[in-house]
Design a protein around this motif. Structure first.
Motif, PDB file in Angstrom:
ATOM      1  N   LEU A 108     -12.821   3.725  -9.558  1.00  0.00           N
ATOM      2  CA  LEU A 108     -13.299   5.324  -9.348  1.00  0.00           C
ATOM      3  C   LEU A 108     -13.561   5.513 -10.847  1.00  0.00           C
ATOM      4  O   LEU A 108     -15.121   6.518 -11.604  1.00  0.00           O
ATOM      5  CB  LEU A 108     -11.957   6.403  -9.469  1.00  0.00           C
ATOM      6  N   LEU A 113      -9.948   6.102  -0.048  1.00  0.00           N
ATOM      7  CA  LEU A 113      -9.865   6.928  -1.166  1.00  0.00           C
ATOM      8  C   LEU A 113     -11.518   7.229  -1.860  1.00  0.00           C
ATOM      9  O   LEU A 113     -10.936   8.559  -2.448  1.00  0.00           O
ATOM     10  CB  LEU A 113      -8.268   6.604  -2.272  1.00  0.00           C
ATOM     11  N   MET A 114     -11.382   5.881  -2.018  1.00  0.00           N
ATOM     12  CA  MET A 114     -12.780   6.014  -3.379  1.00  0.00           C
ATOM     13  C   MET A 114     -13.364   7.008  -2.380  1.00  0.00           C
ATOM     14  O   MET A 114     -14.645   7.075  -2.801  1.00  0.00           O
ATOM     15  CB  MET A 114     -13.258   4.843  -3.011  1.00  0.00           C
ATOM     16  N   PHE A 138      -2.446  -1.628  -6.358  1.00  0.00           N
ATOM     17  CA  PHE A 138      -3.676  -0.895  -6.086  1.00  0.00           C
ATOM     18  C   PHE A 138      -4.126   0.418  -7.072  1.00  0.00           C
ATOM     19  O   PHE A 138      -4.816   0.499  -6.940  1.00  0.00           O
ATOM     20  CB  PHE A 138      -2.423  -0.118  -4.751  1.00  0.00           C
ATOM     21  N   THR A 196       0.707  -1.364   0.052  1.00  0.00           N
ATOM     22  CA  THR A 196       0.019   0.243   0.035  1.00  0.00           C
ATOM     23  C   THR A 196       0.938   1.012  -0.078  1.00  0.00           C
ATOM     24  O   THR A 196       1.635   1.399   0.781  1.00  0.00           O
ATOM     25  CB  THR A 196      -1.007  -0.371   1.722  1.00  0.00           C
ATOM     26  N   SER A 212      -6.377   3.366   2.095  1.00  0.00           N
ATOM     27  CA  SER A 212      -6.910   1.509   1.272  1.00  0.00           C
ATOM     28  C   SER A 212      -7.826   2.512   0.164  1.00  0.00           C
ATOM     29  O   SER A 212      -7.826   3.078   0.149  1.00  0.00           O
ATOM     30  CB  SER A 212      -7.490   1.353   2.469  1.00  0.00           C
ATOM     31  N   VAL A 213      -8.032   1.279  -0.981  1.00  0.00           N
ATOM     32  CA  VAL A 213      -8.287   2.405  -1.533  1.00  0.00           C
ATOM     33  C   VAL A 213      -9.788   2.150  -1.204  1.00  0.00           C
ATOM     34  O   VAL A 213     -10.032   3.233  -1.833  1.00  0.00           O
ATOM     35  CB  VAL A 213      -8.779   0.239  -2.815  1.00  0.00           C
ATOM     36  N   ASP A 214     -10.234   1.516  -0.275  1.00  0.00           N
ATOM     37  CA  ASP A 214     -11.529   2.547   0.311  1.00  0.00           C
ATOM     38  C   ASP A 214     -12.287   3.179   1.135  1.00  0.00           C
ATOM     39  O   ASP A 214     -12.514   4.445  -0.024  1.00  0.00           O
ATOM     40  CB  ASP A 214     -12.476   0.661   0.501  1.00  0.00           C
ATOM     41  N   LEU A 234      -4.353  11.488 -10.221  1.00  0.00           N
ATOM     42  CA  LEU A 234      -3.613  11.138  -8.927  1.00  0.00           C
ATOM     43  C   LEU A 234      -2.132  11.788  -9.436  1.00  0.00           C
ATOM     44  O   LEU A 234      -1.717  11.185 -10.760  1.00  0.00           O
ATOM     45  CB  LEU A 234      -3.340   9.116  -9.747  1.00  0.00           C
ATOM     46  N   GLU A 261      -6.880  -0.645  -9.303  1.00  0.00           N
ATOM     47  CA  GLU A 261      -8.022  -0.903  -8.217  1.00  0.00           C
ATOM     48  C   GLU A 261      -8.481   0.380  -8.181  1.00  0.00           C
ATOM     49  O   GLU A 261     -10.009   0.229  -8.309  1.00  0.00           O
ATOM     50  CB  GLU A 261      -7.387  -1.944  -7.193  1.00  0.00           C
ATOM     51  N   LEU A 262      -7.653   0.813  -7.719  1.00  0.00           N
ATOM     52  CA  LEU A 262      -7.997   2.538  -7.361  1.00  0.00           C
ATOM     53  C   LEU A 262      -9.158   3.425  -8.645  1.00  0.00           C
ATOM     54  O   LEU A 262      -9.762   3.080  -8.285  1.00  0.00           O
ATOM     55  CB  LEU A 262      -7.378   3.705  -6.960  1.00  0.00           C
TER      56      LEU A 262
END
Ligand code: SF4
Length: 258
Positions: free
Chosen positions: A108, A68-69, A100, A3, A64-66, A88, A103-104
């Protein structure tokens, strides 16, 4: 790689691509530009930095990705109204764990949020190929067309920068090309023409060229990190106007300034 660390999530940004955007600043960059506006972005790990009052705080934490989402989704209504989205940036987002980042970006985009990537081009070509599938655009820095100068001032050759730019163009990615200009180093017509010739020979189709004159924004931050700052000179307005004309012979859409 795991991460990545993030050192800032900036909402309502108007300088990181079209429309109103949330800029996610990732910590870590393979280059060491001495004019960097965010020198706290360079190290891949958290680090101490003094604030304006001399209080020391730790810069950088994992999201985490979540997380940031969720952060990015707060302003979805403004993105829709303004043609904006999420950028980004960093640091160098493409040099982070690409699983990572992918996935992000994919998450989005699935929520209807357009994703832009701000990059210096120094990352594996495979990472760019992957991200080109999901990113709406790339803000792509081309600092020096001369590899020797690139190495001297940033610490690395420009071979990956040029190769990745070629690859993105082949993939028909939307490219905003960004040229940082330092008086007495790369802000002259001969250098600009050499750069433009290379871009033309390599069929680089930039939708816009953004000319970014040097600014001493980052100097105070270098000091607050306990590091030595280097001062450069900004090109004059006259030089910038001449350079704008030089570029317009090759690309019609040129902006000058941040
Ligand atoms: S590439 Fe950008 S983030 Fe990295 S050191 Fe240079 S200016 Fe800073």
């Amino acid at each position: 790689m795991g991460t990545p660390y993030v050192f800032n999530v900036q909402r309502f940004s108007l300088h990181d691509g079209p429309g109103m955007r949330t800029a996610v600043f990732f910590k870590g960059c393979p280059l060491r530009c001495p004019w960097c506006h965010n020198p706290e972005s360079q190290a891949f790990k958290p680090e101490p930095m003094a604030d304006g009052d001399g209080r020391v705080e730790t810069i950088g934490r994992r999201y985490s990705v979540d997380e940031l989402m969720e952060e990015a989704s707060r302003d979805i209504i403004f993105y829709d109204q303004s043609g904006g989205g999420v950028t980004l940036t960093g640091g160098e987002p493409m040099a982070q764990d690409i699983d990572f980042m992918f996935e992000l970006a994919t998450g989005l985009v699935r929520r209807g949020i357009a994703v832009g990537v701000d990059t210096c081009g120094v990352a594996p070509t495979s990472a760019f190929e992957r991200m080109a599938d999901v990113a709406a655009f790339f803000l792509y820095d081309l600092k020096f067309i001369d590899s020797r100068l690139h190495r001297k001032w940033t610490g690395a050759s420009n071979s990956l920068v040029l190769r990745n730019l070629q690859r993105l163009a082949q993939l028909h990615a939307t490219i905003y090309l960004r040229l940082i200009l330092l008086d007495g180093i790369n802000a002259d017509s001969a250098t600009i023409r050499q750069t433009m010739e290379w871009l033309r020979e390599n069929n680089i189709d930039a939708v816009q060229v953004n000319v970014l004159p040097y600014h001493r924004f980052g100097m105070d931050k270098f000091a607050r990190l306990g590091r030595k700052a280097t001062e450069f000179r900004a090109p004059s307005d006259e030089t910038l106007e001449r350079i704008r004309h030089d570029i317009e012979e090759f690309y019609p859409h040129v902006t000058v300034g941040g």
